[in-house]
Design a protein around this motif. Structure first.
Motif, PDB file in Angstrom:
ATOM      1  N   ALA A 219       0.815  -1.212   0.000  1.00 34.24           N
ATOM      2  CA  ALA A 219       0.000   0.000   0.000  1.00 34.24           C
ATOM      3  C   ALA A 219       0.852   1.267   0.000  1.00 34.24           C
ATOM      4  CB  ALA A 219      -0.927  -0.015   1.208  1.00 34.24           C
ATOM      5  N   ASP A 241       1.707  -7.159  -2.811  1.00 37.25           N
ATOM      6  CA  ASP A 241       0.539  -7.336  -1.943  1.00 37.25           C
ATOM      7  C   ASP A 241      -0.692  -7.156  -2.820  1.00 37.25           C
ATOM      8  OD1 ASP A 241      -1.666  -6.909  -0.266  1.00 37.25           O
ATOM      9  OD2 ASP A 241      -0.459  -5.975   1.291  1.00 37.25           O
ATOM     10  N   GLU A 242      -1.330  -8.260  -3.176  1.00 37.17           N
ATOM     11  CA  GLU A 242      -2.383  -8.225  -4.193  1.00 37.17           C
ATOM     12  C   GLU A 242      -3.594  -7.411  -3.751  1.00 37.17           C
ATOM     13  OE1 GLU A 242      -4.700 -11.797  -6.146  1.00 37.17           O
ATOM     14  OE2 GLU A 242      -2.650 -11.640  -6.930  1.00 37.17           O
ATOM     15  N   GLN A 243      -3.970  -7.511  -2.488  1.00 35.65           N
ATOM     16  CA  GLN A 243      -5.118  -6.724  -2.023  1.00 35.65           C
ATOM     17  C   GLN A 243      -4.812  -5.235  -2.081  1.00 35.65           C
ATOM     18  OE1 GLN A 243      -8.199  -7.972  -1.512  1.00 35.65           O
ATOM     19  NE2 GLN A 243      -7.153  -9.807  -2.286  1.00 35.65           N
ATOM     20  N   ALA A 244      -3.585  -4.865  -1.761  1.00 38.11           N
ATOM     21  CA  ALA A 244      -3.204  -3.455  -1.861  1.00 38.11           C
ATOM     22  C   ALA A 244      -3.217  -2.994  -3.316  1.00 38.11           C
ATOM     23  CB  ALA A 244      -1.820  -3.248  -1.246  1.00 38.11           C
ATOM     24  N   ILE A 246      -5.123  -4.264  -5.748  1.00 41.09           N
ATOM     25  CA  ILE A 246      -6.526  -4.179  -6.156  1.00 41.09           C
ATOM     26  C   ILE A 246      -7.151  -2.875  -5.662  1.00 41.09           C
ATOM     27  CG2 ILE A 246      -8.812  -5.195  -5.758  1.00 41.09           C
ATOM     28  CD1 ILE A 246      -7.360  -7.963  -5.809  1.00 41.09           C
ATOM     29  N   HIS A 247      -6.850  -2.521  -4.405  1.00 46.95           N
ATOM     30  CA  HIS A 247      -7.387  -1.268  -3.858  1.00 46.95           C
ATOM     31  C   HIS A 247      -6.862  -0.065  -4.642  1.00 46.95           C
ATOM     32  CE1 HIS A 247      -8.918   1.545  -0.877  1.00 46.95           C
ATOM     33  NE2 HIS A 247      -7.729   2.130  -0.852  1.00 46.95           N
ATOM     34  N   ARG A 250      -8.695   0.045  -7.966  1.00 46.85           N
ATOM     35  CA  ARG A 250     -10.106   0.409  -7.816  1.00 46.85           C
ATOM     36  C   ARG A 250     -10.285   1.889  -7.513  1.00 46.85           C
ATOM     37  NH1 ARG A 250     -12.330  -4.703  -4.174  1.00 46.85           N
ATOM     38  NH2 ARG A 250     -13.282  -5.872  -5.897  1.00 46.85           N
ATOM     39  N   GLU A 263      -0.918 -13.914  -6.819  1.00 50.59           N
ATOM     40  CA  GLU A 263      -0.599 -14.552  -5.537  1.00 50.59           C
ATOM     41  C   GLU A 263      -0.938 -16.036  -5.532  1.00 50.59           C
ATOM     42  OE1 GLU A 263      -0.693 -11.094  -2.074  1.00 50.59           O
ATOM     43  OE2 GLU A 263      -2.314 -12.552  -2.211  1.00 50.59           O
ATOM     44  N   ASP A 268      -7.800 -17.433  -8.884  1.00 52.31           N
ATOM     45  CA  ASP A 268      -9.142 -17.774  -8.414  1.00 52.31           C
ATOM     46  C   ASP A 268     -10.182 -17.144  -9.332  1.00 52.31           C
ATOM     47  OD1 ASP A 268      -8.176 -19.187  -6.220  1.00 52.31           O
ATOM     48  OD2 ASP A 268      -8.135 -17.397  -4.941  1.00 52.31           O
ATOM     49  N   ASN A 271     -11.379 -13.682  -8.384  1.00 53.73           N
ATOM     50  CA  ASN A 271     -10.383 -12.636  -8.169  1.00 53.73           C
ATOM     51  C   ASN A 271     -10.831 -11.358  -8.877  1.00 53.73           C
ATOM     52  OD1 ASN A 271      -7.986 -10.957  -8.390  1.00 53.73           O
ATOM     53  ND2 ASN A 271      -6.794 -12.764  -7.827  1.00 53.73           N
ATOM     54  N   PRO A 272     -10.902 -10.234  -8.165  1.00 57.02           N
ATOM     55  CA  PRO A 272     -11.354  -8.980  -8.789  1.00 57.02           C
ATOM     56  C   PRO A 272     -10.529  -8.540  -9.982  1.00 57.02           C
ATOM     57  CG  PRO A 272     -11.317  -8.771  -6.395  1.00 57.02           C
ATOM     58  CD  PRO A 272     -10.643 -10.069  -6.719  1.00 57.02           C
TER      59      PRO A 272
END
Length: 341
Positions: A219, A241-244, A246-247, A250, A263, A268, A271-272
């Protein structure tokens, strides 16, 4: 006389012809299995003298149950499937193949850079949907004069730096292990990661996956980037950091991403990243060409030959600390390996 037992723990190829060619010795018995779990590896490899590994887990538990093993080689560059510390304690040499796909990965990173910046995927989809209008790609910025930031400056990003010279890109790099003089010889400036994130229009990730690099791009790094910046990853998914990411995508903190790795692979289905128009995805294919695949497989097998038949450390030894307890000869494989490529 007892033959050396060499086990291929798992593979995803149509056959093992390159391995069989390299290991075609009366002194070697080649056994091929398809292991997925620790228990399967232990059952198949307990008495093996050498392992050739792709994805099967070679954990501490596995290594502690190997009674004869002298060398483990891994297809490809990464050795995160193998517990290096446990192997070293057990006196097992671990080797990889770090040089088989340098051009392929550098080419793929360049392809992703061009595909994203020139909106190739967007334009292709529009035309196939019946829309013949350049305005669907707007805006496109000129590439010349932009800054490419390389996270890691090993052989692959060095090759990429050479390939982008004709495009007129300024190139900077973050790598605490590469001397500034080496980078300067490629016309590249070594900077801090913070400076790279702030300055780069394109951030291309090439760091190997280690404890130190997992989540390296998070992030904080995305927050420091330009809103027009894009991220390319052809190394390993968990370095980001995949969630970071994606955020950041977005919220418009960065403009886009082009990823050959994620990751969790295969990705999956929920996965967004799959539904984002500002993301290009390819299925961990950057390493691949027919020539690279053959070279990787042959060199992985040759690492076994180095140890078992020649009594030498493998050419691409990873855990150099093992030399303190395993007295082998230094590898002299020039002619041996030249015949493979």
């Amino acid at each position: 006389m007892r033959k050396w037992k060499v086990v291929v723990t798992d593979w995803e190829y149509a056959d093992l012809r390159y391995e069989e060619q390299v290991l075609s010795s009366e002194q070697i018995e080649l056994v091929a299995v398809q292991c997925r779990t620790e228990e399967e590896v232990i059952a198949a490899c307990r008495d093996a003298d050498a392992l050739i590994n792709q994805y099967a887990p070679i954990s501490r538990k596995v290594i502690e149950n190997l009674s004869n093993c002298k060398v483990i080689t891994r297809y490809g560059v990464g050795v995160n499937t193998i517990d290096l510390g446990a192997a070293t304690e057990k006196g097992i040499c671990v080797a990889n193949v770090p040089d088989y796909c340098m051009d392929e990965v550098a080419d793929h990173a360049l392809a992703l850079i061009l595909a994203w910046t020139r909106k190739v995927v967007v334009a292709n989809q529009a035309v196939k949907n019946g829309v013949w209008d350049f305005k669907v790609t707007q805006p496109i910025a000129r590439l010349r004069g932009k800054t490419l930031g390389l996270v890691g400056f090993g052989k692959i990003p060095q090759a990429l730096a050479e390939k982008v010279k004709p495009l007129g890109l300024r190139v900077i790099a973050f790598d605490p292990y590469v001397p500034e003089a080496v980078a300067a010889s490629y016309g590249v400036q070594i900077v801090t990661l913070d400076q790279l994130c702030a300055d780069a229009d394109i951030v291309s990730v090439h760091a190997p996956l280690t404890e130190a690099t997992e989540g390296l791009m998070g992030a904080g790094q995305f927050a420091a980037m330009k809103e027009s910046a894009i991220v390319i990853n052809t190394s390993r998914g968990p370095v980001i950091d995949e969630q970071a990411l994606i955020h950041a995508l977005r919220t418009g903190k960065i403009a886009g991403a082009a990823l050959d790795v994620v990751e969790r692979e295969p990705i999956d289905t929920d996965n967004p990243l799959l539904s984002m128009d500002n993301v290009i995805l390819t299925p961990h294919v950057a390493w691949y060409s027919e020539e690279a695949a053959a070279e990787m497989r042959a060199k992985a097998a040759m690492g076994v030959v180095d140890v078992l038949l020649h009594g030498e450390y493998p050419k691409y030894l990873v855990n150099h600390e093992v030399k303190a307890s395993v007295p082998l000869q230094e590898c002299c494989p020039e002619a041996r390996y030249a015949a493979l490529v």
